[in-house]
Design a protein around this motif. Structure first.
Motif, PDB file in Angstrom:
ATOM      1  N   LEU A 199       0.829  -1.200   0.000  1.00 17.55           N
ATOM      2  CA  LEU A 199       0.000   0.000   0.000  1.00 17.55           C
ATOM      3  C   LEU A 199       0.869   1.258   0.000  1.00 17.55           C
ATOM      4  N   VAL A 200       1.889   1.258   0.849  1.00 20.31           N
ATOM      5  CA  VAL A 200       2.804   2.396   0.916  1.00 20.31           C
ATOM      6  C   VAL A 200       3.573   2.531  -0.398  1.00 20.31           C
ATOM      7  N   PHE A 201       4.012   1.389  -0.948  1.00 17.53           N
ATOM      8  CA  PHE A 201       4.741   1.399  -2.221  1.00 17.53           C
ATOM      9  C   PHE A 201       3.888   1.987  -3.340  1.00 17.53           C
ATOM     10  N   ALA A 202       2.608   1.600  -3.384  1.00 13.35           N
ATOM     11  CA  ALA A 202       1.723   2.064  -4.452  1.00 13.35           C
ATOM     12  C   ALA A 202       1.553   3.576  -4.419  1.00 13.35           C
ATOM     13  N   VAL A 203       1.601   4.160  -3.222  1.00 14.89           N
ATOM     14  CA  VAL A 203       1.406   5.607  -3.089  1.00 14.89           C
ATOM     15  C   VAL A 203       2.715   6.366  -3.270  1.00 14.89           C
ATOM     16  N   LEU A 204       3.768   5.957  -2.544  1.00 18.86           N
ATOM     17  CA  LEU A 204       5.012   6.729  -2.520  1.00 18.86           C
ATOM     18  C   LEU A 204       5.934   6.453  -3.693  1.00 18.86           C
ATOM     19  N   VAL A 205       5.996   5.202  -4.128  1.00 18.84           N
ATOM     20  CA  VAL A 205       6.966   4.831  -5.165  1.00 18.84           C
ATOM     21  C   VAL A 205       6.315   4.780  -6.537  1.00 18.84           C
ATOM     22  N   HIS A 206       5.264   4.023  -6.649  1.00 17.25           N
ATOM     23  CA  HIS A 206       4.641   3.853  -7.956  1.00 17.25           C
ATOM     24  C   HIS A 206       3.797   5.051  -8.350  1.00 17.25           C
ATOM     25  N   GLY A 207       3.251   5.738  -7.356  1.00 18.29           N
ATOM     26  CA  GLY A 207       2.478   6.940  -7.635  1.00 18.29           C
ATOM     27  C   GLY A 207       1.157   6.720  -8.330  1.00 18.29           C
ATOM     28  N   GLU A 208       0.612   5.500  -8.260  1.00 16.60           N
ATOM     29  CA  GLU A 208      -0.629   5.201  -8.961  1.00 16.60           C
ATOM     30  C   GLU A 208      -1.872   5.472  -8.109  1.00 16.60           C
ATOM     31  N   ALA A 209      -1.661   5.838  -6.846  1.00 20.24           N
ATOM     32  CA  ALA A 209      -2.778   6.129  -5.954  1.00 20.24           C
ATOM     33  C   ALA A 209      -2.377   7.236  -4.997  1.00 20.24           C
ATOM     34  N   THR A 210      -3.361   7.929  -4.490  1.00 18.48           N
ATOM     35  CA  THR A 210      -3.114   8.996  -3.512  1.00 18.48           C
ATOM     36  C   THR A 210      -3.321   8.440  -2.106  1.00 18.48           C
ATOM     37  N   TRP A 211      -2.896   9.236  -1.115  1.00 20.63           N
ATOM     38  CA  TRP A 211      -3.136   8.823   0.266  1.00 20.63           C
ATOM     39  C   TRP A 211      -4.634   8.755   0.559  1.00 20.63           C
ATOM     40  N   ARG A 212      -5.394   9.575  -0.133  1.00 25.25           N
ATOM     41  CA  ARG A 212      -6.846   9.524   0.052  1.00 25.25           C
ATOM     42  C   ARG A 212      -7.402   8.198  -0.458  1.00 25.25           C
ATOM     43  N   ASP A 213      -6.911   7.763  -1.623  1.00 23.93           N
ATOM     44  CA  ASP A 213      -7.316   6.464  -2.149  1.00 23.93           C
ATOM     45  C   ASP A 213      -6.923   5.345  -1.184  1.00 23.93           C
ATOM     46  N   ALA A 214      -5.692   5.433  -0.672  1.00 26.33           N
ATOM     47  CA  ALA A 214      -5.212   4.416   0.256  1.00 26.33           C
ATOM     48  C   ALA A 214      -6.040   4.402   1.536  1.00 26.33           C
ATOM     49  N   GLY A 215      -6.361   5.584   2.043  1.00 26.01           N
ATOM     50  CA  GLY A 215      -7.169   5.663   3.252  1.00 26.01           C
ATOM     51  C   GLY A 215      -8.543   5.068   3.056  1.00 26.01           C
ATOM     52  N   ARG A 216      -9.130   5.345   1.887  1.00 20.53           N
ATOM     53  CA  ARG A 216     -10.460   4.803   1.584  1.00 20.53           C
ATOM     54  C   ARG A 216     -10.398   3.270   1.537  1.00 20.53           C
ATOM     55  N   ALA A 217      -9.354   2.733   0.898  1.00 20.30           N
ATOM     56  CA  ALA A 217      -9.207   1.278   0.806  1.00 20.30           C
ATOM     57  C   ALA A 217      -8.987   0.657   2.184  1.00 20.30           C
ATOM     58  N   VAL A 218      -8.176   1.315   3.009  1.00 26.55           N
ATOM     59  CA  VAL A 218      -7.890   0.797   4.352  1.00 26.55           C
ATOM     60  C   VAL A 218      -9.152   0.755   5.202  1.00 26.55           C
ATOM     61  N   VAL A 219      -9.959   1.800   5.126  1.00 28.44           N
ATOM     62  CA  VAL A 219     -11.197   1.841   5.909  1.00 28.44           C
ATOM     63  C   VAL A 219     -12.132   0.703   5.489  1.00 28.44           C
ATOM     64  N   ARG A 220     -12.285   0.520   4.192  1.00 30.57           N
ATOM     65  CA  ARG A 220     -13.168  -0.538   3.701  1.00 30.57           C
ATOM     66  C   ARG A 220     -12.646  -1.921   4.069  1.00 30.57           C
ATOM     67  N   ILE A 221     -11.354  -2.120   3.840  1.00 28.18           N
ATOM     68  CA  ILE A 221     -10.753  -3.410   4.173  1.00 28.18           C
ATOM     69  C   ILE A 221     -10.820  -3.667   5.672  1.00 28.18           C
ATOM     70  N   GLY A 222     -10.494  -2.663   6.462  1.00 28.50           N
ATOM     71  CA  GLY A 222     -10.489  -2.820   7.913  1.00 28.50           C
ATOM     72  C   GLY A 222     -11.861  -3.125   8.472  1.00 28.50           C
ATOM     73  N   ALA A 223     -12.875  -2.405   7.995  1.00 31.29           N
ATOM     74  CA  ALA A 223     -14.230  -2.614   8.500  1.00 31.29           C
ATOM     75  C   ALA A 223     -14.749  -4.007   8.154  1.00 31.29           C
ATOM     76  N   LEU A 224     -14.580  -4.415   6.900  1.00 33.40           N
ATOM     77  CA  LEU A 224     -15.092  -5.721   6.482  1.00 33.40           C
ATOM     78  C   LEU A 224     -14.297  -6.869   7.090  1.00 33.40           C
ATOM     79  N   THR A 225     -12.978  -6.676   7.195  1.00 34.17           N
ATOM     80  CA  THR A 225     -12.147  -7.734   7.766  1.00 34.17           C
ATOM     81  C   THR A 225     -12.475  -7.959   9.236  1.00 34.17           C
ATOM     82  N   THR A 226     -12.662  -6.878   9.976  1.00 31.03           N
ATOM     83  CA  THR A 226     -13.042  -7.010  11.388  1.00 31.03           C
ATOM     84  C   THR A 226     -14.382  -7.711  11.527  1.00 31.03           C
TER      85      THR A 226
END
Length: 235
Positions: A199-226
Motif C-alpha cells: 500500500l505504501v509502495f503504491a502511493v510513494l513509489v509507484h504513484g498510482e494512488a493517492t493517500w486519500r485512495d489508500a485511506g479509503r481502501a484501508v477503511v473498507r478493508i479494515g471494517a469488512l475484515t473485522t
C-alpha cells in the motif's frame, strides 16, 4: 491464447506439482499434523470448537485456538471423513491445496500487475509454492501455512482495491483473512505486513494512488475484515 486458456495453462502445472508428489509419498502413513482429532474424529472436534469452555478435559478448561478449526481445516477433514477418504490421502490433499493456493495467489497477483507471459507466471508461482518454508510446517502444524498461502492474494486484493475503489475487493480481502487467520493471529499479522508495505509502495513509489485512495481502501478493508473475523477474534 484467450485469457481463460492462459489461466488454465498457468494453473495446471501448479496443481500437478502440488498434489502428485505428495500423493506418491509414503502412501498409507498418517503424519502427526496439527490436531489428532482432525483425522480421528473431526465431527467431535467441530462439535466442541464453537465454545471456549470445554467441560470434557479434567474439571473443565478454556480451549486454546480451537475455535479456529471451525473454518477451514475442520470442515475440510470432516468432509473427507464423511466421503470415506483415507486419512493419509486427506492429509496429502490438504497440504497440496495449501501449496496450490499459494502458487495460484502468485499467478493472480502477477495478472493483477499486468503480467501475461505464461512461462514467467508459472516460474514465479512455482518458486513461491515450493518455498522451503513449507517443509518446516507441512507434517506437524500445517495450519500455520494458511497465512503464507494467503499472502499473495492479500497483496493482489489491496492493489485491486486501490484500482477499483469499490467494496468488491475489500470484501474478498476480508474473506481471505477470515479463512487464513482463525488459528494463529501472529502468523496472520506477519503476513499482513505484505499488503501494508505494498500500500505504501503504491502511493510513494509507484504513484498510482493517492493517500486519500489508500485511506479509503484501508477503511473498507479494515471494517469488512473485522466484521468477518469477529468469530475467531472473540476467541
Amino acid at each position: 491464447m484467450t485469457a481463460l486458456r492462459r489461466r488454465a495453462a498457468a494453473l495446471a502445472p501448479l496443481a500437478l506439482v502440488a498434489y502428485v508428489p505428495l500423493l506418491l509419498t509414503a502412501p498409507g502413513r498418517v503424519a502427526a499434523d496439527t490436531k489428532t482429532y482432525l483425522y480421528l474424529d473431526p465431527s467431535r472436534l467441530l462439535s466442541r470448537a464453537w465454545s471456549m469452555w470445554d467441560p470434557n478435559v479434567g474439571l473443565g478448561t478454556v480451549t486454546h485456538q480451537t475455535i479456529g478449526y471451525l473454518w477451514p481445516m475442520g470442515p475440510f477433514f470432516w468432509l473427507f471423513e464423511s466421503l470415506g477418504v483415507p486419512d493419509w490421502v486427506a492429509q496429502r490433499v490438504w497440504v497440496g491445496s495449501l501449496m496450490f493456493a499459494a502458487g495460484a495467489g502468485v499467478a493472480y497477483l502477477l495478472r493483477t500487475l499486468g503480467v501475461r507471459h505464461v512461462p514467467a507466471i508459472v516460474a514465479a508461482a512455482l518458486v513461491y509454492e515450493l518455498s522451503p518454508y513449507v517443509l518446516h510446517y507441512a507434517a506437524r502444524i500445517s495450519v500455520i501455512l494458511l497465512p503464507w498461502a494467503a499472502l499473495p492474494w492479500l497483496v493482489a486484493l489491496v492493489q485491486r482495491s486501490l484500482e477499483s475503489r469499490s467494496w468488491k475487493h475489500p470484501a474478498a480481502f476480508a474473506l481471505v483473512v477470515a479463512t487464513a487467520g482463525g488459528v494463529n493471529a501472529t502468523a496472520l499479522v506477519l503476513a499482513g505486513l505484505g499488503p501494508l508495505v505494498w500500500l505504501v509502495f503504491a502511493v510513494l513509489v509507484h504513484g498510482e494512488a493517492t493517500w486519500r485512495d489508500a485511506g479509503r481502501a484501508v477503511v473498507r478493508i479494515g471494517a469488512l475484515t473485522t466484521l468477518c473475523s469477529l468469530w475467531w477474534i472473540s476467541g
